[in-house]
Scaffold this motif. Structure first.
Motif, short mmCIF file in Angstrom:
data_model
loop_
_atom_site.label_atom_id
_atom_site.label_comp_id
_atom_site.label_asym_id
_atom_site.label_seq_id
_atom_site.Cartn_x
_atom_site.Cartn_y
_atom_site.Cartn_z
N TYR A 120 19.98 -44.51 74.01
CA TYR A 120 18.23 -44.43 74.27
C TYR A 120 17.62 -45.51 75.55
O TYR A 120 16.71 -44.51 75.96
CB TYR A 120 17.61 -44.62 72.45
CG TYR A 120 16.01 -44.46 72.90
CD1 TYR A 120 15.80 -43.12 73.23
CD2 TYR A 120 16.06 -45.80 72.12
CE1 TYR A 120 14.22 -42.51 73.14
CE2 TYR A 120 13.67 -45.47 72.69
CZ TYR A 120 13.85 -44.15 72.47
OH TYR A 120 12.73 -43.81 73.11
N LYS A 176 16.33 -39.02 71.93
CA LYS A 176 15.60 -39.11 73.17
C LYS A 176 14.45 -37.41 73.10
O LYS A 176 13.53 -37.83 74.11
CB LYS A 176 16.57 -38.07 74.27
CG LYS A 176 18.03 -38.85 74.58
CD LYS A 176 17.40 -39.96 75.10
CE LYS A 176 18.31 -40.75 76.36
NZ LYS A 176 18.33 -41.51 77.12
N TRP A 202 10.82 -39.56 81.21
CA TRP A 202 12.13 -39.70 81.45
C TRP A 202 11.68 -40.38 82.09
O TRP A 202 12.73 -42.16 82.99
CB TRP A 202 13.07 -38.35 81.64
CG TRP A 202 14.29 -39.55 81.90
CD1 TRP A 202 15.64 -38.78 81.31
CD2 TRP A 202 15.54 -39.42 83.48
NE1 TRP A 202 16.82 -39.68 81.61
CE2 TRP A 202 16.36 -39.69 83.25
CE3 TRP A 202 14.94 -39.84 84.86
CZ2 TRP A 202 17.52 -39.26 84.11
CZ3 TRP A 202 15.73 -39.82 85.37
CH2 TRP A 202 17.28 -39.63 84.96
#
Length: 208
Positions: A120, A176, A202
């Motif tokens: 993660y 995610k 991200w």
């Protein structure tokens, strides 16, 4: 007035593991599990017992360090679910590799928490053999250690550790799609079509 920081559940959990080990020492309580022999409840009780003090303190280190970091960047609920899911799948190895011996310990769950954190947040700094390195390196080191240990005859359940690592990694991949609020532990699922937001977050995590 500043809000008093809440003590992470992972640290309370470490204290609970010490308590269970004290019960083992002073009352003869035996939470170990042997496939096809032990009472089914021991399959779950074995997550919380340990074979000796070194075994206990190794797991307290993993859960106190990686568990606390994981809990603080996700939530208490996520830590608990990740530990339990990883420990359950780690204990399944009792029916495959350890049918003639007892398994005991929080190692499978602890390894799952480590790997979920590494997948993660791969660039989060952790410790591998006492050296500060990014979590993806920490994960690689412990995968290699456990692969190398298979068949060594040391009495350590390396296969169980690997099952825990695999389970935690899959949980990390699933995570995610979630963004956690580190203040209150709430979570938000990013929709499949919300790719602009996914990419932005991200980049903020791993590139900026």
């Amino acid at each position: 007035m500043d809000k008093i920081p809440q003590i992470p559940f992972s640290l309370y959990f470490c204290t609970f593991l010490i308590f269970v080990y004290a019960l083992q020492l002073f009352t003869g309580f035996d939470p170990g599990f042997q496939a096809y022999e032990s009472h089914p409840v021991n399959f779950f009780l074995s997550f919380f017992g340990h074979s000796d003090a070194e075994h206990l303190f190794n797991n307290i280190f993993f859960l106190g360090l990686f568990g606390t970091v994981f809990e603080l960047i996700t939530s208490r609920k996520t830590f608990i679910y990740t530990f339990l899911a990883s420990a359950i799948f780690a204990n399944i190895t009792a029916f495959i590799f350890y049918t003639d011996s007892y398994i005991i310990g929080a190692s499978g769950g602890a390894m799952g928490v480590l790997s979920a954190l590494a997948v993660y947040r791969p660039r989060k700094i952790g410790l591998a053999l006492g050296i500060p390195v990014p979590m993806y390196i920490v994960l690689a080191v412990y995968v290699m250690i456990n692969l190398a240990g298979i068949g060594s005859g040391t009495g350590t359940a390396y296969e169980a550790h690997l099952f825990g690592l695999l389970t935690g990694s899959l949980i990390g991949i699933w995570m995610k799609d979630f963004e956690f609020d580190e203040e209150d532990g709430s979570e938000e699922k990013l929709g499949e079509d919300n790719w602009d937001e996914k990419i932005r977050r991200w980049e903020e995590k791993y590139m900026l």
